[in-house]
Write a protein that holds these residues in place. Sequence first.
Motif, short mmCIF file in Angstrom:
data_model
loop_
_atom_site.label_atom_id
_atom_site.label_comp_id
_atom_site.label_asym_id
_atom_site.label_seq_id
_atom_site.Cartn_x
_atom_site.Cartn_y
_atom_site.Cartn_z
N ALA A 254 61.07 49.05 115.45
CA ALA A 254 62.04 48.13 114.86
C ALA A 254 63.19 48.85 114.16
CB ALA A 254 61.33 47.19 113.88
N GLY A 255 62.94 50.06 113.67
CA GLY A 255 63.99 50.79 112.97
C GLY A 255 65.18 51.09 113.86
N VAL A 256 64.91 51.50 115.10
CA VAL A 256 65.98 51.77 116.05
C VAL A 256 66.73 50.48 116.38
CG1 VAL A 256 66.51 52.56 118.39
CG2 VAL A 256 64.86 53.81 117.00
N SER A 257 65.98 49.39 116.55
CA SER A 257 66.60 48.11 116.88
C SER A 257 67.54 47.65 115.76
CB SER A 257 65.53 47.04 117.11
OG SER A 257 64.60 47.46 118.08
N MET A 258 67.13 47.82 114.51
CA MET A 258 67.96 47.42 113.38
C MET A 258 69.22 48.27 113.31
SD MET A 258 68.21 45.29 110.84
CE MET A 258 66.61 44.74 110.19
N GLY A 259 69.08 49.57 113.54
CA GLY A 259 70.25 50.44 113.53
C GLY A 259 71.27 50.05 114.58
N LEU A 260 70.79 49.67 115.76
CA LEU A 260 71.68 49.21 116.82
C LEU A 260 72.38 47.92 116.43
CD1 LEU A 260 69.54 50.06 119.94
CD2 LEU A 260 71.98 50.51 119.78
N LEU A 261 71.65 46.99 115.85
CA LEU A 261 72.25 45.72 115.44
C LEU A 261 73.38 45.93 114.44
CD1 LEU A 261 69.03 43.58 115.20
CD2 LEU A 261 71.09 42.87 116.44
N HIS A 262 73.19 46.81 113.49
CA HIS A 262 74.22 47.04 112.49
C HIS A 262 75.38 47.86 113.06
CE1 HIS A 262 71.09 46.40 109.04
NE2 HIS A 262 71.50 45.27 109.59
N GLY A 263 75.09 48.89 113.82
CA GLY A 263 76.15 49.74 114.35
C GLY A 263 76.97 49.08 115.44
N ALA A 264 76.35 48.21 116.23
CA ALA A 264 77.07 47.58 117.34
C ALA A 264 78.16 46.65 116.85
CB ALA A 264 76.09 46.81 118.22
N GLN A 265 77.94 46.02 115.69
CA GLN A 265 78.90 45.03 115.17
C GLN A 265 79.21 44.02 116.28
OE1 GLN A 265 83.33 45.61 113.97
NE2 GLN A 265 82.11 46.49 112.31
N ALA A 266 78.14 43.51 116.90
CA ALA A 266 78.28 42.71 118.12
C ALA A 266 78.95 41.36 117.85
CB ALA A 266 76.90 42.49 118.74
N ASP A 267 79.80 40.97 118.79
CA ASP A 267 80.32 39.61 118.83
C ASP A 267 79.35 38.68 119.54
OD1 ASP A 267 83.28 40.06 117.93
OD2 ASP A 267 82.88 41.63 119.41
N ALA A 268 78.58 39.24 120.48
CA ALA A 268 77.66 38.44 121.29
C ALA A 268 76.34 39.16 121.44
CB ALA A 268 78.28 38.19 122.67
N LEU A 269 75.25 38.38 121.45
CA LEU A 269 73.91 38.89 121.69
C LEU A 269 73.32 38.20 122.91
CD1 LEU A 269 72.40 38.82 118.06
CD2 LEU A 269 73.39 40.79 119.24
N VAL A 270 72.52 38.95 123.66
CA VAL A 270 71.73 38.39 124.75
C VAL A 270 70.27 38.72 124.47
CG1 VAL A 270 71.16 38.55 127.21
CG2 VAL A 270 73.56 38.50 126.48
N LEU A 271 69.43 37.71 124.46
CA LEU A 271 68.00 37.93 124.24
C LEU A 271 67.31 38.23 125.56
CD1 LEU A 271 65.61 37.80 122.20
CD2 LEU A 271 65.26 35.44 122.97
N CYS A 272 66.55 39.32 125.59
CA CYS A 272 65.81 39.71 126.79
C CYS A 272 64.32 39.49 126.57
CB CYS A 272 66.10 41.17 127.13
SG CYS A 272 67.85 41.52 127.44
N HIS A 273 63.64 39.01 127.63
CA HIS A 273 62.25 38.57 127.46
C HIS A 273 61.48 38.72 128.77
CE1 HIS A 273 58.86 36.32 125.98
NE2 HIS A 273 59.05 35.30 126.80
N GLU A 274 60.20 39.02 128.63
CA GLU A 274 59.29 39.07 129.78
C GLU A 274 58.14 38.12 129.48
OE1 GLU A 274 56.85 39.14 132.18
OE2 GLU A 274 56.03 41.05 131.49
N PRO A 275 58.08 36.95 130.14
CA PRO A 275 57.21 35.86 129.69
C PRO A 275 55.72 36.02 129.99
CG PRO A 275 58.41 35.19 131.64
CD PRO A 275 58.96 36.52 131.24
N THR A 276 55.34 36.98 130.81
CA THR A 276 53.92 37.10 131.15
C THR A 276 53.15 37.99 130.18
OG1 THR A 276 54.26 38.98 132.63
CG2 THR A 276 54.45 36.76 133.58
N ARG A 277 53.83 38.60 129.25
CA ARG A 277 53.14 39.49 128.29
C ARG A 277 52.34 38.67 127.29
NH1 ARG A 277 57.10 44.61 127.06
NH2 ARG A 277 57.71 44.96 129.24
N ARG A 278 51.24 39.26 126.88
CA ARG A 278 50.39 38.59 125.90
C ARG A 278 50.46 39.26 124.53
NH1 ARG A 278 51.32 35.44 128.78
NH2 ARG A 278 50.06 34.36 130.33
#
Length: 359
Positions: A254-278
């Motif tokens: 999660a630390g890497v993910s948070m750093g990307l969220l702050h550094g990207a300063q994104a205007d848009a987000l796309v959520l990626c998902h794999e539905p068969t995982r448990r």
Amino acid sequence: MPFKLIYGVRRHTRSAKLSEGLRSTMSIAHPYLMFLGDAPDQLAAKTAQGVAQWRPEWCVGQFRLPDCNADLGLKDMSLEEAVEAGAKTLIVGVANRGGRISDEWIDVLERALQLGMDLASGLHRKLGDIPVLVASAQQHGRRLFDVRHPTQDFEVATGAKREGKRLLAVGTDCSVGKMYATLALEREMRSRGLKADFRATGQTGILIAGSGVSIDAVIADFISGAVEWLSPDNEPDHWDLIEGQGSLFHASFAGVSMGLLHGAQADALVLCHEPTRRHMRGLPHYPLPDLKLCMERNLEAAQLTNPDVAFVGIAVNTSGLGPGKGDDYLKRLSDDFGLPAVDPVRTGVAGIVDRLQAG
């Protein structure tokens, strides 16, 4: 050509307004010869597979040792044939346990340098730590790219507003298609004449793009700063499509993910998902997060550096559902969230680009 030992590479699409203090480095030269070595199965060649799928025009062929059980469907070539066909760089496209460069590969890699090719690898063990390869590169004026290991210094992030537009892929888990989603968006946007560049943050993405920063190898304090460096000021109508890593809900990454969220300063987000995982990958005691909660948490984090950030789509790997069930699942997500829901490989990402163009 002088010898170069390079641990992290990127290429700018520069506008006149880019910060003058940024340093650019040399990009990995293509065409590529894809080295599969003695990969025991197709999964072991996933790095090469990704490059061949997204940059087929850069791949002149593949080189396989006798015990190799992977096949990219490219022409099998000797090193000499590859050079004759124009190959500039041999890509070590196979991964093994521990990320090591096998002793059985060294003679082939050294010969590639002797014939005039550069070497690029995303493995943990560095090409630059192998004396015979360093000596050969020095002798023949070739370059060694260890793309997992950036060595340039990054500044601490400032969060200052940057010109241009940015999209970041985020995920419910690791390895759910964030790279595929952003590459598919780049392809679709460019096909429409839009200004868009994929910004790689992982080793496979760097080999596909020819440049980037392997963000999981950056010291924690500088992750957001590295993303600011990777996606600096640009033209107002230019989109940087930033490859995401990890997940805010993954206890390991999660630390890497948070750093990307702050550094990207994104205007848009796309959520990626794999539905068969448990459960979260590698963490059977952690279930996958609820999609609505996942989107809320990512928005909250991203709003620190861009209060106007919004989700523009959901990208789903439906390969485990089958076409019929996959289509039903995408429709249900689209209805539930009021967003285009797509499978970047099977259906394409036109719906998300339509939404971006609509503003």
